[in-house]
Design an enzyme around this catalytic site. Structure first.
Site, short mmCIF file in Angstrom:
data_model
loop_
_atom_site.label_atom_id
_atom_site.label_comp_id
_atom_site.label_asym_id
_atom_site.label_seq_id
_atom_site.Cartn_x
_atom_site.Cartn_y
_atom_site.Cartn_z
N LEU A 15 -5.80 -25.67 -7.73
CA LEU A 15 -6.66 -26.68 -7.12
C LEU A 15 -6.09 -28.07 -7.42
O LEU A 15 -5.96 -28.47 -8.57
CB LEU A 15 -8.08 -26.56 -7.67
CG LEU A 15 -8.68 -25.15 -7.63
CD1 LEU A 15 -10.11 -25.16 -8.14
CD2 LEU A 15 -8.61 -24.57 -6.22
N ALA A 17 -6.80 -30.90 -5.00
CA ALA A 17 -7.26 -31.75 -3.90
C ALA A 17 -8.28 -32.80 -4.34
O ALA A 17 -8.70 -33.62 -3.52
CB ALA A 17 -7.85 -30.89 -2.79
N ARG A 22 -11.93 -41.01 -11.41
CA ARG A 22 -12.11 -41.52 -12.77
C ARG A 22 -10.82 -42.09 -13.36
O ARG A 22 -10.85 -42.83 -14.32
CB ARG A 22 -12.64 -40.39 -13.68
CG ARG A 22 -14.06 -39.97 -13.36
CD ARG A 22 -14.42 -38.65 -14.03
NE ARG A 22 -13.87 -37.50 -13.33
CZ ARG A 22 -14.03 -36.23 -13.71
NH1 ARG A 22 -14.71 -35.96 -14.83
NH2 ARG A 22 -13.51 -35.25 -13.04
N ASP A 113 -5.13 -30.15 -12.72
CA ASP A 113 -5.27 -31.26 -13.68
C ASP A 113 -5.54 -30.75 -15.09
O ASP A 113 -5.96 -31.54 -15.95
CB ASP A 113 -6.38 -32.22 -13.22
CG ASP A 113 -7.76 -31.60 -13.29
OD1 ASP A 113 -7.85 -30.35 -13.29
OD2 ASP A 113 -8.74 -32.35 -13.36
N GLU A 164 -25.93 -24.33 -18.42
CA GLU A 164 -25.71 -25.76 -18.27
C GLU A 164 -26.48 -26.48 -19.38
O GLU A 164 -27.53 -26.01 -19.83
CB GLU A 164 -26.20 -26.24 -16.90
CG GLU A 164 -25.34 -25.75 -15.75
CD GLU A 164 -23.86 -26.04 -15.94
OE1 GLU A 164 -23.51 -27.14 -16.42
OE2 GLU A 164 -23.04 -25.17 -15.62
N ASN A 385 39.57 -49.57 -32.67
CA ASN A 385 38.51 -50.31 -33.35
C ASN A 385 38.24 -51.61 -32.61
O ASN A 385 39.16 -52.38 -32.34
CB ASN A 385 38.94 -50.61 -34.79
CG ASN A 385 37.79 -51.24 -35.58
OD1 ASN A 385 36.98 -50.52 -36.15
ND2 ASN A 385 37.72 -52.55 -35.60
N ASN A 394 33.08 -57.39 -17.51
CA ASN A 394 33.30 -56.39 -16.46
C ASN A 394 32.84 -56.84 -15.09
O ASN A 394 33.14 -56.20 -14.10
CB ASN A 394 32.58 -55.09 -16.83
CG ASN A 394 31.08 -55.27 -16.97
OD1 ASN A 394 30.62 -56.34 -17.36
ND2 ASN A 394 30.32 -54.25 -16.67
N SER A 413 37.95 -59.59 -33.51
CA SER A 413 36.58 -60.04 -33.32
C SER A 413 36.51 -61.10 -32.22
O SER A 413 37.43 -61.90 -32.06
CB SER A 413 36.04 -60.65 -34.61
OG SER A 413 35.90 -59.62 -35.56
#
Ligand code: UD1
Ligand code: CA
Length: 473
Positions: A15, A17, A22, A113, A164, A385, A394, A413
């Protein structure tokens, strides 16, 4: 002589659909992700465990997106989509699926769900349903706070009824077992009872659970199959979706713990459903392992690390870093505080240290990029290194270009490598150089002004300053 009994045929009806009001979302509710995959994906996987002959998905709002998502997962058998024109309730949704269910003997019904329903739960449901020869069976589960849910009255596997809340006696209200939306039915009984389901309820909908009462009133056997989910939540609201994810995460993490992975703090470790982790790997807190990630054995991952769609070799270490779409070989170390982006391949023993960004680059065996560097669209040879502050330049504002650094090269460096450019095997670049031309193997390339020495400079400056201030006072 009668021939062999034909095998039972099974149709799974999912199911999907409902509107999901909420959630207040543009995304259809069954596509909301839970531990890395949409809720419906989890439910389809659970349904597949029952080896159904056909799968029917009842869709409504957001039909196209749901259809597209299902197609992208390629489930087998390929689901038949049926449209429920109006969301008139779970009972109505199953009724709409009747023509697609065809002549199947049994019908499994799951809610798209409810991602907590796993393959093992579906198998247990069908096992009990068949063994007890029930007309209908439903998975039931205990929760801390059952308020709002119908309470389950049962005797072993025999369901007596679901009361219920508003109809429950004070004793019945103390029952903490509720029913889920995971059912197995004998097809004939299901579709005989469904048209009798009314809409005299708070939402004016046809409720699928009412079928159970109708069957019980007819004297049919209905079974209740208890399962432990550590709680219960579906993707109904953002809050319950978060709770469902928390419960599923617990199950995923428990699986890794059982398979020999150390999770230092399982409550603070976020692992998507398809991630695989090798034995004796340690995962520190606030780590997110996402998508199709595979982690090897004996790794140390985290803390505070996010790894997405990546492969990490045995014995690698990644801390306080983000890795995405990358392949890290055995013994590679990353971090702290680095960003390894898609297309990165780091071979065995390579080191990507602190504050380093790597993208679409191949870092050779044992090569090191220890600190503060950008390496993009590059090939770095074995054992090379790269000093602190090395940048592969680039991008010229139009196109990306490659940098190739040979084996055993030493890039000084703060070297800018303006691509396209090559640094030969064993070559050296001087610190602070802007390298725009290829450097031959074994050579040194330095690009910077000669250093000048101005003797006595400081004393002269100090004297000038002293004169100015005495005049001014
Ligand atoms: C549902 C069950 C409840 C169960 C709970 C478990 C009903 C009436 N309630 O409540 O017994 O305890 O799941 O999580 O069955 N859907 C449709 N068409 C519709 C209405 C719903 O396809 O007309 C789909 C929804 O998309 C959803 C599923 O059915 O995937 C369940 O509907 P939802 O409204 O979420 O029911 P719950 O209130 O969660
Ligand atoms: Ca629900």
């Amino acid at each position: 002589m009668p021939g062999p009994k034909p095998a039972r045929s099974l149709a799974a009806v999912i199911l999907a659909a409902g509107q999901g009001k909420r959630l207040r979302s543009k995304l259809p509710k069954v596509l909301h992700p839970v531990c890395g995959r949409p809720s419906l994906w989890h439910v389809l996987r659970a349904a597949a465990a029952a080896r159904p002959d056909r799968i029917v998905v009842v869709v409504g709002v957001g039909r196209e997106r749901v259809e597209e998502a299902i197609r992208s997962w390629g489930p087998s058998p390929e689901p038949v989509l049926v449209e429920q024109p109006e969301p008139l309730g779970t009972g109505h949704a199953v009724l709409v699926a009747e023509p697609a269910v065809g002549d199947a003997d049994e019908v499994l019904v799951l809610a798209g769900d409810d991602p907590l329903i796993g393959p093992e739960h579906v198998r247990a449901l069908l096992r009990v349903h068949r063994r007890t020869r029930a007309a209908a069976s439903v998975i039931v589960t205990e929760v801390e706070d059952p308020s709002g849910y119908g309470r389950v009255l049962r005797d072993g596997y025999r369901l007596i009824g679901i009361v219920e809340e508003r109809d429950a006696t004070p004793e019945e209200r103390r029952i903490r077992e509720i029913s889920t939306c995971a059912y197995a039915f004998r097809r004939e009984q299901l579709f005989a009872a469904l048209p009798l389901v009314g809409r005299e309820n708070a939402q004016g909908e046809h409720y699928l659970p009412d079928v159970l009462g109708i069957l019980l009133a007819k004297g049919e056997r209905v079974s209740a199959v208890p399962a432990d989910f550590g709680g219960w939540a579906g993707v109904n609201s953002r809050a319950s979706a978060a709770e469902a994810a928390r419960l599923l995460r617990r199950r995923i993490n428990a699986g890794h713990l059982a398979r020999g992975v150390t999770l230092v703090d399982p409550e603070r470790t976020y692992i998507d459903v398809e991630v695989r982790i090798g034995r004796d790997t340690v995962v520190h807190p606030m780590t997110f392992l996402e998508g199709a990630t595979r982690i090897g054995q004996d790794c140390v991952i985290g803390p505070a690390t996010r790894i997405r769609d990546s492969v990490v070799g045995d014995g690698a270490e990644v801390s306080f870093s983000v890795v995405s779409g990358a392949r890290l070989g055995p013994g590679v170390t990353v971090g702290p505080y680095s960003h390894v982006r898609p297309g990165t391949v780091a071979l065995e023993g390579a080191r990507i240290g602190s504050f380093v960004e790597v993208k679409n680059a191949r870092i050779g065996r044992g090569a090191k990029v220890p600190h503060l560097a950008y390496v993009g669209d590059a090939t770095v040879g074995a054992r090379a290194n790269l000093g602190a502050g090395t940048v592969t330049v680039n991008y010229d504002g139009y196109r990306k270009h490659r940098t190739v650094i040979g084996e055993d090269a030493r890039v000084g460096s703060d070297t800018m490598l303006v691509a396209p450019v090559r640094v030969g095997r064993g070559a050296v670049t001087g610190a602070g150089s802007v390298i725009t031309k290829d450097v031959p193997a074994g050579a040194l390339a330095v690009e910077r002004a000669e250093q000048r020495i101005v003797r006595g400079y400081r004393a002269r400056k100090d004297a000038e300053h002293a004169r100015r201030t005495s005049r001014g006072s």
